[in-house]
Design a protein around this motif. Structure first.
Motif, PDB file in Angstrom:
ATOM      1  N   PRO A   1       0.810  -1.227   0.000  1.00  0.00           N
ATOM      2  CA  PRO A   1       0.000   0.000   0.000  1.00  0.00           C
ATOM      3  C   PRO A   1       0.843   1.277   0.000  1.00  0.00           C
ATOM      4  CG  PRO A   1      -0.838  -1.545   1.623  1.00  0.00           C
ATOM      5  CD  PRO A   1       0.458  -2.104   1.121  1.00  0.00           C
ATOM      6  N   THR A   2       2.010   1.233   0.645  1.00  0.00           N
ATOM      7  CA  THR A   2       2.882   2.405   0.670  1.00  0.00           C
ATOM      8  C   THR A   2       3.450   2.691  -0.712  1.00  0.00           C
ATOM      9  OG1 THR A   2       3.463   1.949   2.984  1.00  0.00           O
ATOM     10  CG2 THR A   2       4.943   3.405   1.748  1.00  0.00           C
ATOM     11  N   VAL A   3       3.951   1.670  -1.384  1.00  0.00           N
ATOM     12  CA  VAL A   3       4.508   1.841  -2.728  1.00  0.00           C
ATOM     13  C   VAL A   3       3.419   2.289  -3.703  1.00  0.00           C
ATOM     14  CG1 VAL A   3       5.580   0.620  -4.669  1.00  0.00           C
ATOM     15  CG2 VAL A   3       6.434   0.271  -2.337  1.00  0.00           C
ATOM     16  N   LEU A   4       2.229   1.702  -3.597  1.00  0.00           N
ATOM     17  CA  LEU A   4       1.121   2.113  -4.464  1.00  0.00           C
ATOM     18  C   LEU A   4       0.756   3.573  -4.235  1.00  0.00           C
ATOM     19  CD1 LEU A   4      -1.185  -1.042  -4.278  1.00  0.00           C
ATOM     20  CD2 LEU A   4       0.230  -0.300  -6.217  1.00  0.00           C
ATOM     21  N   ASP A   5       0.779   4.006  -2.964  1.00  0.00           N
ATOM     22  CA  ASP A   5       0.478   5.393  -2.627  1.00  0.00           C
ATOM     23  C   ASP A   5       1.505   6.329  -3.265  1.00  0.00           C
ATOM     24  OD1 ASP A   5      -0.516   7.729  -1.505  1.00  0.00           O
ATOM     25  OD2 ASP A   5      -0.111   7.141   0.569  1.00  0.00           O
ATOM     26  N   TYR A   6       2.777   6.002  -3.144  1.00  0.00           N
ATOM     27  CA  TYR A   6       3.820   6.812  -3.784  1.00  0.00           C
ATOM     28  C   TYR A   6       3.644   6.849  -5.297  1.00  0.00           C
ATOM     29  CZ  TYR A   6       6.887   7.938   0.158  1.00  0.00           C
ATOM     30  OH  TYR A   6       7.418   8.470   1.293  1.00  0.00           O
TER      31      TYR A   6
ATOM     32  N   GLY B   1      -3.051  -4.193   4.646  1.00  0.00           N
ATOM     33  CA  GLY B   1      -2.047  -3.235   5.074  1.00  0.00           C
ATOM     34  C   GLY B   1      -2.506  -1.804   4.866  1.00  0.00           C
ATOM     35  N   ALA B   2      -1.648  -0.889   5.311  1.00  0.00           N
ATOM     36  CA  ALA B   2      -1.953   0.537   5.231  1.00  0.00           C
ATOM     37  C   ALA B   2      -0.743   1.287   4.686  1.00  0.00           C
ATOM     38  CB  ALA B   2      -2.299   1.073   6.621  1.00  0.00           C
ATOM     39  N   SER B   3      -0.993   2.363   3.972  1.00  0.00           N
ATOM     40  CA  SER B   3       0.100   3.185   3.468  1.00  0.00           C
ATOM     41  C   SER B   3       0.768   3.914   4.636  1.00  0.00           C
ATOM     42  CB  SER B   3      -0.413   4.214   2.469  1.00  0.00           C
ATOM     43  OG  SER B   3       0.647   5.088   2.107  1.00  0.00           O
ATOM     44  N   LEU B   4       2.079   3.946   4.588  1.00  0.00           N
ATOM     45  CA  LEU B   4       2.862   4.642   5.616  1.00  0.00           C
ATOM     46  C   LEU B   4       3.388   5.986   5.106  1.00  0.00           C
ATOM     47  CD1 LEU B   4       4.891   1.536   6.780  1.00  0.00           C
ATOM     48  CD2 LEU B   4       2.867   2.517   7.864  1.00  0.00           C
ATOM     49  N   ARG B   5       2.913   6.409   3.959  1.00  0.00           N
ATOM     50  CA  ARG B   5       3.459   7.615   3.339  1.00  0.00           C
ATOM     51  C   ARG B   5       3.328   8.841   4.246  1.00  0.00           C
ATOM     52  NH1 ARG B   5       2.318   9.998  -2.727  1.00  0.00           N
ATOM     53  NH2 ARG B   5       3.973  11.569  -2.641  1.00  0.00           N
TER      54      ARG B   5
END
Length: 190
Positions: free
Chosen positions: A77-82, A93-97
């Motif tokens: 989710p973090t990589v997808l958010d970026y 999971g959850a984005s850590l951005r």
């Protein structure tokens, strides 16, 4: 080492300032703690692994954050958010951005779960374990054993020596962590 070579090549490519680098390990090793030298137990030496992110645009350098609960399932989710791509429904999971870029103090989750499976073979059913880690406590349950449940106060007992699962004063925490594990198993089909 190898990480240094990858970063040197990134610098040489001219993309170091517009590339987010993520480094982590899938597990640690017992390293002799608890008289154990393997990765299969759910002690911190096995499950608490480095998760390092370098976002050149974030402006936060050399920050060590040991307050947020993160899991390897948060990587996608973090990589997808970026990348500006929405998280598909089936991805956990959850984005850590926000945590990475702004130092957000809100944790993406109240708890994280880890699992282990070891000792399997043709004639062995195998040992399985699940761990729920919250901000202060760690709950562990295995599928075999006389005392299958463990509850540790990670602030008072970071060495995970005193099992509080049978302590009546901790019954509320034990119940809360059992419910979180049930919720996790239901939501992930575990």
């Amino acid at each position: 080492g190898h990480i240094g070579r990858v970063l040197e090549e990134l610098d040489a490519s001219g993309h170091a300032e517009d590339t987010v680098v993520v480094f982590m390990a899938d597990h640690g090793d017992g390293a002799g703690h608890h008289r154990w030298n393997q990765k299969q137990t759910l002690y911190d030496e096995s499950v608490r692994v480095p998760f390092i992110v370098c976002d050149p645009a974030a402006g936060r350098r050399s920050v060590v954050d040991s307050t947020h609960l993160v899991s390897s399932i948060d990587i996608v989710p973090t990589v997808l958010d970026y990348a500006g791509v929405g998280r598909p429904e089936h991805v956990c999971g959850a984005s850590l951005r926000d945590v990475i870029t702004s130092g957000s103090t809100s944790s993406p989750s109240q708890y994280v779960v880890s699992e282990t499976l070891f000792g399997t073979g043709a004639d062995i059913s195998g040992w399985e374990g699940r761990m729920v880690r919250s901000d202060r406590f760690k709950y562990v349950v295995y599928n075999h054993g006389e005392r299958r449940e463990q509850l540790f106060d990670m602030e008072a007992d970071p060495g995970e020596v005193r099992n509080l699962a049978q302590d009546p004063s901790c019954s509320g925490e034990l119940h809360r962590h059992r419910l979180w594990l049930q919720e996790w198993c239901r939501s992930t089909g575990d």
